[in-house]
Motif scaffolding. Sequence first.
Motif, PDB file in Angstrom:
ATOM      1  N   TYR B 358     -42.997  54.834  41.910  1.00 15.86           N
ATOM      2  CA  TYR B 358     -42.419  55.154  43.202  1.00 15.86           C
ATOM      3  C   TYR B 358     -42.483  54.067  44.253  1.00 15.86           C
ATOM      4  CZ  TYR B 358     -42.526  59.814  41.276  1.00 15.86           C
ATOM      5  OH  TYR B 358     -42.316  60.886  40.470  1.00 15.86           O
ATOM      6  N   LEU B 359     -43.592  53.355  44.337  1.00 10.64           N
ATOM      7  CA  LEU B 359     -43.844  52.685  45.597  1.00 10.64           C
ATOM      8  C   LEU B 359     -44.210  51.212  45.559  1.00 10.64           C
ATOM      9  CD1 LEU B 359     -43.819  54.253  48.389  1.00 10.64           C
ATOM     10  CD2 LEU B 359     -46.222  53.564  48.483  1.00 10.64           C
ATOM     11  N   ALA B 360     -44.823  50.742  44.487  1.00 13.16           N
ATOM     12  CA  ALA B 360     -45.404  49.390  44.545  1.00 13.16           C
ATOM     13  C   ALA B 360     -44.334  48.307  44.679  1.00 13.16           C
ATOM     14  CB  ALA B 360     -46.271  49.138  43.317  1.00 13.16           C
ATOM     15  N   GLY B 361     -43.167  48.553  44.055  1.00 13.25           N
ATOM     16  CA  GLY B 361     -42.089  47.575  44.190  1.00 13.25           C
ATOM     17  C   GLY B 361     -41.483  47.118  42.871  1.00 13.25           C
ATOM     18  N   PRO B 362     -42.288  46.869  41.838  1.00 10.22           N
ATOM     19  CA  PRO B 362     -41.698  46.552  40.523  1.00 10.22           C
ATOM     20  C   PRO B 362     -40.799  47.693  40.027  1.00 10.22           C
ATOM     21  CG  PRO B 362     -43.989  45.892  40.570  1.00 10.22           C
ATOM     22  CD  PRO B 362     -43.736  46.663  41.846  1.00 10.22           C
ATOM     23  N   ASN B 363     -39.925  47.403  39.103  1.00  8.63           N
ATOM     24  CA  ASN B 363     -38.952  48.410  38.669  1.00  8.63           C
ATOM     25  C   ASN B 363     -39.567  49.432  37.726  1.00  8.63           C
ATOM     26  OD1 ASN B 363     -36.305  49.594  37.661  1.00  8.63           O
ATOM     27  ND2 ASN B 363     -35.621  48.051  39.106  1.00  8.63           N
ATOM     28  N   HIS B 364     -39.062  50.664  37.766  1.00 11.88           N
ATOM     29  CA  HIS B 364     -39.579  51.670  36.819  1.00 11.88           C
ATOM     30  C   HIS B 364     -38.599  51.939  35.677  1.00 11.88           C
ATOM     31  CE1 HIS B 364     -37.991  55.615  38.978  1.00 11.88           C
ATOM     32  NE2 HIS B 364     -37.112  55.112  38.154  1.00 11.88           N
ATOM     33  N   ILE B 365     -37.521  51.167  35.628  1.00 15.79           N
ATOM     34  CA  ILE B 365     -36.606  51.292  34.479  1.00 15.79           C
ATOM     35  C   ILE B 365     -37.019  50.225  33.471  1.00 15.79           C
ATOM     36  CG2 ILE B 365     -34.202  51.169  33.739  1.00 15.79           C
ATOM     37  CD1 ILE B 365     -33.661  52.123  36.744  1.00 15.79           C
ATOM     38  N   LEU B 366     -37.647  50.687  32.394  1.00 13.04           N
ATOM     39  CA  LEU B 366     -38.442  49.810  31.532  1.00 13.04           C
ATOM     40  C   LEU B 366     -38.093  50.008  30.060  1.00 13.04           C
ATOM     41  CD1 LEU B 366     -41.835  50.530  33.332  1.00 13.04           C
ATOM     42  CD2 LEU B 366     -40.551  48.396  33.436  1.00 13.04           C
ATOM     43  N   PRO B 367     -38.365  49.003  29.236  1.00  5.50           N
ATOM     44  CA  PRO B 367     -38.109  49.146  27.798  1.00  5.50           C
ATOM     45  C   PRO B 367     -39.075  50.141  27.145  1.00  5.50           C
ATOM     46  CG  PRO B 367     -39.172  47.034  28.283  1.00  5.50           C
ATOM     47  CD  PRO B 367     -38.851  47.664  29.606  1.00  5.50           C
ATOM     48  N   THR B 368     -38.532  51.009  26.295  1.00  4.83           N
ATOM     49  CA  THR B 368     -39.344  52.018  25.589  1.00  4.83           C
ATOM     50  C   THR B 368     -39.269  51.805  24.072  1.00  4.83           C
ATOM     51  OG1 THR B 368     -37.437  53.485  25.568  1.00  4.83           O
ATOM     52  CG2 THR B 368     -38.996  53.767  27.383  1.00  4.83           C
ATOM     53  N   SER B 369     -39.992  52.642  23.331  1.00 11.13           N
ATOM     54  CA  SER B 369     -39.932  52.662  21.857  1.00 11.13           C
ATOM     55  C   SER B 369     -40.203  51.300  21.236  1.00 11.13           C
ATOM     56  CB  SER B 369     -38.554  53.160  21.375  1.00 11.13           C
ATOM     57  OG  SER B 369     -38.223  54.371  21.990  1.00 11.13           O
ATOM     58  N   GLY B 370     -41.103  50.546  21.813  1.00  9.67           N
ATOM     59  CA  GLY B 370     -41.473  49.258  21.235  1.00  9.67           C
ATOM     60  C   GLY B 370     -40.528  48.121  21.566  1.00  9.67           C
TER      61      GLY B 370
END
Lengths: 425, 425
Positions: B358-370
Motif C-alpha cells: 500500500y504505502l512504502a512506494g515500491p510496486n506491488h505488481i510483482l512476478p509470481t510462480s517462480g
Amino acid sequence: MKIYQNQSTDSLIADISSVTNQSIPEEINRRVAEIITTVQAKGDQALFDYSQQFDNVTLDTLQVAKATIQAAYNEVSPTVISALEKAVINITSFHEQEKRSGFVDMPKPGVIRGSKVTPLSAVGVYVPGGTAAYPSSVLMNVIPAKIAGVKRIVMVTPPQKTGIDPAVLVAADLAGVDEIYQIGGAQAIAALAYGTETIPQVDKITGPGNAYVAAAKRLVYGQVAIDMIAGPSEIGILADDSADANDIAADLLSQAEHDVLARAILVTNSTTLANNVEVALTEQLKTLPRKAIAQEAIDNRASIIIVPTVAEMFTIMNAVAPEHLEVQLPDPMQYLGDIQNAGSVFLGRYASEPLGDYLAGPNHILPTSGTARFSSALSVSDFQKHIQFTQYDQRALQEDYQDVAAIARQEGLEAHARAVEQRFN
Amino acid sequence: MKIYQNQSTDSLIADISSVTNQSIPEEINRRVAEIITTVQAKGDQALFDYSQQFDNVTLDTLQVAKATIQAAYNEVSPTVISALEKAVINITSFHEQEKRSGFVDMPKPGVIRGSKVTPLSAVGVYVPGGTAAYPSSVLMNVIPAKIAGVKRIVMVTPPQKTGIDPAVLVAADLAGVDEIYQIGGAQAIAALAYGTETIPQVDKITGPGNAYVAAAKRLVYGQVAIDMIAGPSEIGILADDSADANDIAADLLSQAEHDVLARAILVTNSTTLANNVEVALTEQLKTLPRKAIAQEAIDNRASIIIVPTVAEMFTIMNAVAPEHLEVQLPDPMQYLGDIQNAGSVFLGRYASEPLGDYLAGPNHILPTSGTARFSSALSVSDFQKHIQFTQYDQRALQEDYQDVAAIARQEGLEAHARAVEQRFN
C-alpha cells in the motif's frame, strides 16, 4: 509492388496497416508439445534420438569441443574475422551505454528503499543452422547478455553433417559464449527450458528459428523468459527529391532478399523519385543471387506511397511502425523527434540499413509486424532484472501503519491491517 | 501445512519447486476468442450487449462522467483518501527514480548513434470489479505509466448495478487516469486491443483479472503488449530465533487471505520459531474475517522449512523465487547481496509485507510462480520504449563499408553488400 497516390492519409493508414499474422499450425504445436514432454522425461537421450531422427546426424557428444572452436578460426577468411572483431567493438561500446543501475533512497529517517539491478543467471541463445546461420546474430544476442553480467551464456545450434558453420563458432567465441551445444529445433528449446543431464536450465531463451523453434518458445514461455517471436523483416524509407534512387532501391532489396514475406515500403513526396526507384529496382534485381526471393517480396509485399508533405510522410510511417526506418531527407537528424514508432532508425545517405545489420553497433534484433508501437530493440536490460527492497524501522512504521491499515480495511483485507498493527500490540 | 526438516538442500528444492501452473481451460479460450471477434466487428454495440448479458447492467454510456468521479470523493472516508494521497506521494517518489533516459555518442568522427527513450502513446489499465476492486492496484498500475509520460491512460472496470467502487474512482483520479470506461471482462480487453467508436486502441494493457480477462490478454498479446499473467500471491519469510513468531504468522496470513492458492513459506534455522509460528497461526486464524480462504491456503499451500544454516536458508529461498520476500534476521540489509530471485524484498521487523502493498512506494505488481528468476516488478520502463538511431557521413562509411560487405557475403546476403557498395559506385 503497390503504388499509392492521391489517397487520404486515413485510408492509406488503413490500407497499409494490415500485417501478416503468422499463427502456428495446430499440428506443429501438437508435435512440439510432444517433443518437449519427451525431453523432460528422457533428457540427453531424447536429444541424441531427435538429432538422429530430424537432422540425420549421429552425435557422440552434445557439447562442441574447445578445440573445434579454436580450429574454426582457420576456416574463416581473415577479412571476415577482422570485420567481426570490429563489429564486436562497436556493438560492445554501444550496448555498454544501455546498462541499467539500481538506486537507493531514504525518503524520511528510518526508511531505506531502492532497487537492486542484477543479471539473469543463465541465458540460452538459439542459432539456426544451414543457410540461416548468421554470425552477426550471434554477436547481437550474446554481447548484450555478456554486458549485463550473465554468468552462463549457452548457445545451441542444429548439428550438421559437415560440422557447425565455422563463422558462427568464431562469432560465438569472440562474443564470449561459455558453452556451445550442437542441438537444434524444438528439442533444443525444451532442453534449455527444463535442463538435461548435460544442458543447463536457463532463465531466458533468445534467438530466431523456424516454425518448430517458434512454437517451442511460445510453449515454454512462463517456464523461462523469451525474447520475442520475430516476424518477417521490414524496411521503411522516407525520402524526397534529394535522395538517390539507386541507393533506395538497393536498400529496399537488402530487406527483400531475406524472405518472400519481407516488407519494403518507400514513402515519398516526390513522384519523380518514386518512378526512378521503380526503374532502379527492376535493373538491380536482374543480377541478384537471391533474385527469386527478392522479386517475390517486391511483387507482393512492397509499396511506394506518394503523399504531398513531409509531415504526412511521418504520419504514415509512424502508423507502419517499421522494424528498420531510413530517413533520406536533408539534415535528417532534425526529424528524430517526429519518429514515434520504429525499431532502429538510419539517418542520411550513408547510413544504409545493412550497416546496422552488421557493424554500426546498435542491435539488429528488432520489433517487427508493427510491434515497434510498444516494443524495442534487444538490449542489455533484457538480460537484467530489478529487485525492489524496503527497510523500515519502528519510528517510520509508527508514522505510517495506520494509513496502511486504513487502505487494507477499505479493500476488505483485514489480515493485511492486522499484520502492521501486530508490530505495536 | 507441510513441515520440512532434516532433508538435503537438493531434495528440498526439488520438493518445493513444483508450482501450480494454471492453464486456461480450452472452453474459456474458445468463448473469449468469439468475444474478441464480436467486439472487432460490432464495436461499442458489442460492449453494450455483453454488459447486459454478463454483468446484467443496462448502460447508457460507456464513459464514467467527470461529475461521478468528483462525487466519489464524498463517498470515501477522509482517512482512506488521506492514506491514498500519502501512497501516491511515496509511489511517485520511488518510481521517478526508475525513469530511463536515452544516450548519444560519437564513437568516431562522422558517426552519431544513440537511443531515444520515448513513452508508449496509450495504455489501458484493467481494474476488476466487486470485492477484488483494489484502489491500491490502480495506483500501482497508473503511476509508473504517468511518470513514463504516457499521454493517454485509459481505465476499464466492470459496470456495477450500484456504480463503480468510489475508492477506485478516487484512486484513478489521484493517480491521473485520463478516461474511465465501465466495461469489464474479455470484451474490455478486446476493446482496448482493437479500439471501438468510443474506446481508444492502446499500445499496452496492464492489470489483473479473472480467467476470461487472463485468456483475453493472452490472445491479444502481439496486437498489444501486456504486463504479465499473474499467478496466486506468494510470501517467503527468512527468519531466525530473533524474530517474533506473531509477526511472522500475521505476515504469512496477510498473503494467505488473498486466495486459497496463495503460497506462504517460512524458511528458518530455528525449530523453536517454527513451532511458535504454527501455534500463532492457529490462534490468529480464529478471528480472521477471511478465515475460510486463509485456512485453506495455510492447510494446502503453506510450508515451514527448517535447515541448519542461514546460507542454506538463502539457497532454498532463491530456488523458490517468491513474489514477496521478508528477511527477519538481525541487520537484514547485509543480506541484500545474497538474494538472487525475489520480486520485492522487505527487510527487518518493521517492514511488514502489507506496508509494501500500500504505502512504502515500491510496486506491488510483482512476478509470481517462480518467474522472479527472470522478471521484475512493474516499473516505469514497462511504459517506455527505446528507438535506436545511427547517422554516418561519407568518410565514416568509407572506412567501414568493406567490413559490412565482408560479413554480408559470408552470410550469403549479396544485396546487403551491394547496398553499402552502391554509395561508392
